[in-house]
Design a protein around this motif. Structure first.
Motif, PDB file in Angstrom:
ATOM      1  N   THR A 135      -1.096  -1.769  -5.081  1.00  0.00           N
ATOM      2  CA  THR A 135      -0.334  -2.039  -6.264  1.00  0.00           C
ATOM      3  C   THR A 135      -0.097  -3.417  -5.914  1.00  0.00           C
ATOM      4  OG1 THR A 135       1.797  -2.962  -4.902  1.00  0.00           O
ATOM      5  CG2 THR A 135       1.868  -0.195  -5.852  1.00  0.00           C
ATOM      6  N   GLU A 136      -0.458  -4.322  -4.968  1.00  0.00           N
ATOM      7  CA  GLU A 136      -1.246  -6.546  -5.577  1.00  0.00           C
ATOM      8  C   GLU A 136      -2.099  -6.000  -6.150  1.00  0.00           C
ATOM      9  OE1 GLU A 136      -0.887  -9.496  -5.689  1.00  0.00           O
ATOM     10  OE2 GLU A 136      -0.233  -8.165  -5.065  1.00  0.00           O
ATOM     11  N   LYS A 137      -3.549  -5.249  -5.681  1.00  0.00           N
ATOM     12  CA  LYS A 137      -4.944  -5.324  -6.036  1.00  0.00           C
ATOM     13  C   LYS A 137      -5.632  -3.768  -7.787  1.00  0.00           C
ATOM     14  CE  LYS A 137      -6.864  -7.541  -2.216  1.00  0.00           C
ATOM     15  NZ  LYS A 137      -7.534  -6.849  -1.232  1.00  0.00           N
TER      16      LYS A 137
ATOM     17  N   THR B 258       0.771   5.369 -10.205  1.00  0.00           N
ATOM     18  CA  THR B 258       2.030   4.448  -8.932  1.00  0.00           C
ATOM     19  C   THR B 258       3.011   5.594  -9.389  1.00  0.00           C
ATOM     20  OG1 THR B 258       0.648   3.184  -9.081  1.00  0.00           O
ATOM     21  CG2 THR B 258       2.590   2.526  -8.430  1.00  0.00           C
ATOM     22  N   TYR B 259       3.734   5.547 -10.479  1.00  0.00           N
ATOM     23  CA  TYR B 259       5.070   5.564 -10.565  1.00  0.00           C
ATOM     24  C   TYR B 259       5.354   7.603 -10.623  1.00  0.00           C
ATOM     25  CZ  TYR B 259       9.564   6.637 -13.645  1.00  0.00           C
ATOM     26  OH  TYR B 259      10.995   7.324 -13.533  1.00  0.00           O
ATOM     27  N   LEU B 260       4.579   8.252 -10.515  1.00  0.00           N
ATOM     28  CA  LEU B 260       4.372   9.187  -9.768  1.00  0.00           C
ATOM     29  C   LEU B 260       3.632   9.450  -8.436  1.00  0.00           C
ATOM     30  CD1 LEU B 260       1.627  12.189 -12.604  1.00  0.00           C
ATOM     31  CD2 LEU B 260       4.486  11.976 -12.133  1.00  0.00           C
ATOM     32  N   ALA B 261       3.559   8.667  -8.180  1.00  0.00           N
ATOM     33  CA  ALA B 261       3.296   8.694  -6.179  1.00  0.00           C
ATOM     34  C   ALA B 261       4.369   8.289  -5.636  1.00  0.00           C
ATOM     35  CB  ALA B 261       1.949   7.721  -5.760  1.00  0.00           C
ATOM     36  N   THR B 262       4.949   6.911  -6.282  1.00  0.00           N
ATOM     37  CA  THR B 262       6.497   6.497  -5.987  1.00  0.00           C
ATOM     38  C   THR B 262       8.181   7.507  -5.782  1.00  0.00           C
ATOM     39  OG1 THR B 262       7.239   5.639  -7.912  1.00  0.00           O
ATOM     40  CG2 THR B 262       6.108   4.386  -6.424  1.00  0.00           C
ATOM     41  N   ASN B 263       7.332   8.895  -7.074  1.00  0.00           N
ATOM     42  CA  ASN B 263       8.518   9.754  -7.116  1.00  0.00           C
ATOM     43  C   ASN B 263       7.645  11.292  -6.457  1.00  0.00           C
ATOM     44  OD1 ASN B 263      11.313   8.741  -8.672  1.00  0.00           O
ATOM     45  ND2 ASN B 263       9.289   7.908  -9.612  1.00  0.00           N
ATOM     46  N   GLN B 264       7.078  11.422  -5.387  1.00  0.00           N
ATOM     47  CA  GLN B 264       6.031  12.050  -4.769  1.00  0.00           C
ATOM     48  C   GLN B 264       7.042  13.621  -4.402  1.00  0.00           C
ATOM     49  OE1 GLN B 264       4.472  11.673  -1.220  1.00  0.00           O
ATOM     50  NE2 GLN B 264       3.396  13.486  -1.283  1.00  0.00           N
ATOM     51  N   ASN B 265       6.675  14.796  -4.786  1.00  0.00           N
ATOM     52  CA  ASN B 265       7.461  16.546  -5.278  1.00  0.00           C
ATOM     53  C   ASN B 265       8.482  16.222  -6.362  1.00  0.00           C
ATOM     54  OD1 ASN B 265       5.246  17.716  -3.824  1.00  0.00           O
ATOM     55  ND2 ASN B 265       6.176  15.901  -1.645  1.00  0.00           N
TER      56      ASN B 265
ATOM     57  N   LEU C 135       1.101  -0.966  -0.067  1.00  0.00           N
ATOM     58  CA  LEU C 135      -0.250  -0.180   0.112  1.00  0.00           C
ATOM     59  C   LEU C 135       0.893   0.687   0.201  1.00  0.00           C
ATOM     60  CD1 LEU C 135      -3.009  -1.021   3.125  1.00  0.00           C
ATOM     61  CD2 LEU C 135      -2.864  -0.406  -0.016  1.00  0.00           C
ATOM     62  N   LEU C 136       0.499   1.799  -1.088  1.00  0.00           N
ATOM     63  CA  LEU C 136       1.113   3.287  -0.628  1.00  0.00           C
ATOM     64  C   LEU C 136       0.463   4.701  -0.524  1.00  0.00           C
ATOM     65  CD1 LEU C 136       3.774   5.228  -1.265  1.00  0.00           C
ATOM     66  CD2 LEU C 136       2.646   5.223  -4.200  1.00  0.00           C
ATOM     67  N   LYS C 137       0.542   5.643   0.287  1.00  0.00           N
ATOM     68  CA  LYS C 137      -0.654   6.464   0.929  1.00  0.00           C
ATOM     69  C   LYS C 137      -0.390   7.708   0.364  1.00  0.00           C
ATOM     70  CE  LYS C 137      -3.287   3.305   4.157  1.00  0.00           C
ATOM     71  NZ  LYS C 137      -3.990   3.129   5.369  1.00  0.00           N
ATOM     72  N   ILE C 138      -0.794   8.640   0.036  1.00  0.00           N
ATOM     73  CA  ILE C 138      -0.688   9.842   0.098  1.00  0.00           C
ATOM     74  C   ILE C 138      -1.442  10.674   0.285  1.00  0.00           C
ATOM     75  CG2 ILE C 138      -0.274  11.971  -1.882  1.00  0.00           C
ATOM     76  CD1 ILE C 138       1.807   9.626  -2.972  1.00  0.00           C
ATOM     77  N   GLY C 139      -1.253  11.673   0.888  1.00  0.00           N
ATOM     78  CA  GLY C 139      -2.533  12.743   1.222  1.00  0.00           C
ATOM     79  C   GLY C 139      -3.829  11.126   1.764  1.00  0.00           C
ATOM     80  N   ASN C 140      -4.796  11.794   1.598  1.00  0.00           N
ATOM     81  CA  ASN C 140      -6.238  10.474   1.311  1.00  0.00           C
ATOM     82  C   ASN C 140      -6.538   9.615   0.447  1.00  0.00           C
ATOM     83  OD1 ASN C 140      -6.932  12.411  -0.997  1.00  0.00           O
ATOM     84  ND2 ASN C 140      -9.165  12.513  -0.048  1.00  0.00           N
ATOM     85  N   ILE C 141      -5.654   9.508  -0.197  1.00  0.00           N
ATOM     86  CA  ILE C 141      -5.479   8.619  -1.246  1.00  0.00           C
ATOM     87  C   ILE C 141      -4.503   6.944  -1.472  1.00  0.00           C
ATOM     88  CG2 ILE C 141      -3.639   9.143  -2.797  1.00  0.00           C
ATOM     89  CD1 ILE C 141      -5.565   8.525  -5.237  1.00  0.00           C
TER      90      ILE C 141
END
Length: 225
Positions: A136-138, A159-166, A126-132
């Motif tokens: 990645t599994e499901k 997902t790619y943008l989230a793993t590179n947040q900011n 699970l990758l969590k940013i803010g309220n989202i």
């Protein structure tokens, strides 16, 4: 997630590729050392499955190349069951794991997933940013206001943008990560603009506390609102 399989046994390569494609990974292949060096020199991968014994050289050269160029791909060595020395040398050179031939494809899939979790999400799916929350599994992204209806490309972009947040992600890096080698055939990045536009709308629909910011002429980054 983008995976490179470096394997010279045709049937093994095909089975590995088909297994991982079914798991919705973007999979590229190389069957000799020269082709592998060419790919890792140009593209970035989340995981590399590396056969040590290649027809034109040793797969150890790939590990050395990654180390010399400060590349951070996760590497799983694929070796013959009796090649203990190769495994030890590979792990000491920077490989993350190994799997001995012959193996079940279910084990291969489990090893790849475990490596990707360690590399990208600190052991969590699970990758969590803010309220989202991004599973990645499901392949599910959602907030307390609902689940986003994403196609595969939209999910991969998010997902790619989230793993590179900011962090600013260039259009070329984003396209290459999500579309792989096929990006070389594209005339422009219009297909990215379309996906980003749809993704922004879907984020808004579930009141996500993140936004995709564009830096004109360069790329995008995901930030908290």
């Amino acid at each position: 997630m983008k995976i490179l399989i470096i394997e010279d046994e045709k049937d093994m390569l095909q089975n590995m590729q088909e297994t991982l494609v079914k798991e919705n990974y973007l999979v590229e292949t190389a069957s000799d050392l020269n082709a592998a060096i060419s790919k890792v020199g140009v593209y970035d991968y989340d995981c590399i499955l590396l056969d040590i014994n290649l027809p034109d050289g040793s797969g150890m050269e790939i590990l050395n190349f990654l180390k010399e160029n400060e590349k951070t791909e996760g590497v799983i060595i694929v070796s013959a069951r009796n090649s203990v020395d190769d495994r030890i040398t590979g792990l000491n050179t920077g490989a993350d794991d190994y799997i001995a031939k012959p193996f079940h494809m279910a084990e291969l899939n489990a090893r790849v997933k475990a490596l990707l979790r360690r590399k990208k999400f600190d052991g969590s799916e699970l990758l969590k940013i803010g309220n989202i929350s991004i599973d990645t599994e499901k392949h599910i992204a959602q907030t307390g206001y609902g689940e986003m209806e994403l196609n595969r490309k939209e999910f991969d972009i998010l997902t790619y943008l989230a793993t590179n947040q900011n962090r600013l992600v260039s259009k070329s890096a984003l396209a290459e990560h999500v579309w792989g080698d096929h990006i070389d055939q594209a005339d422009s990045f219009e297909f990215i603009y379309s996906q980003i536009k749809n993704l922004r709308k879907k984020l808004k629909d579930v009141r996500a506390e993140v936004e995709i910011k564009a830096v004109y002429g360069i790329g995008y980054k995901l930030t908290l609102t």
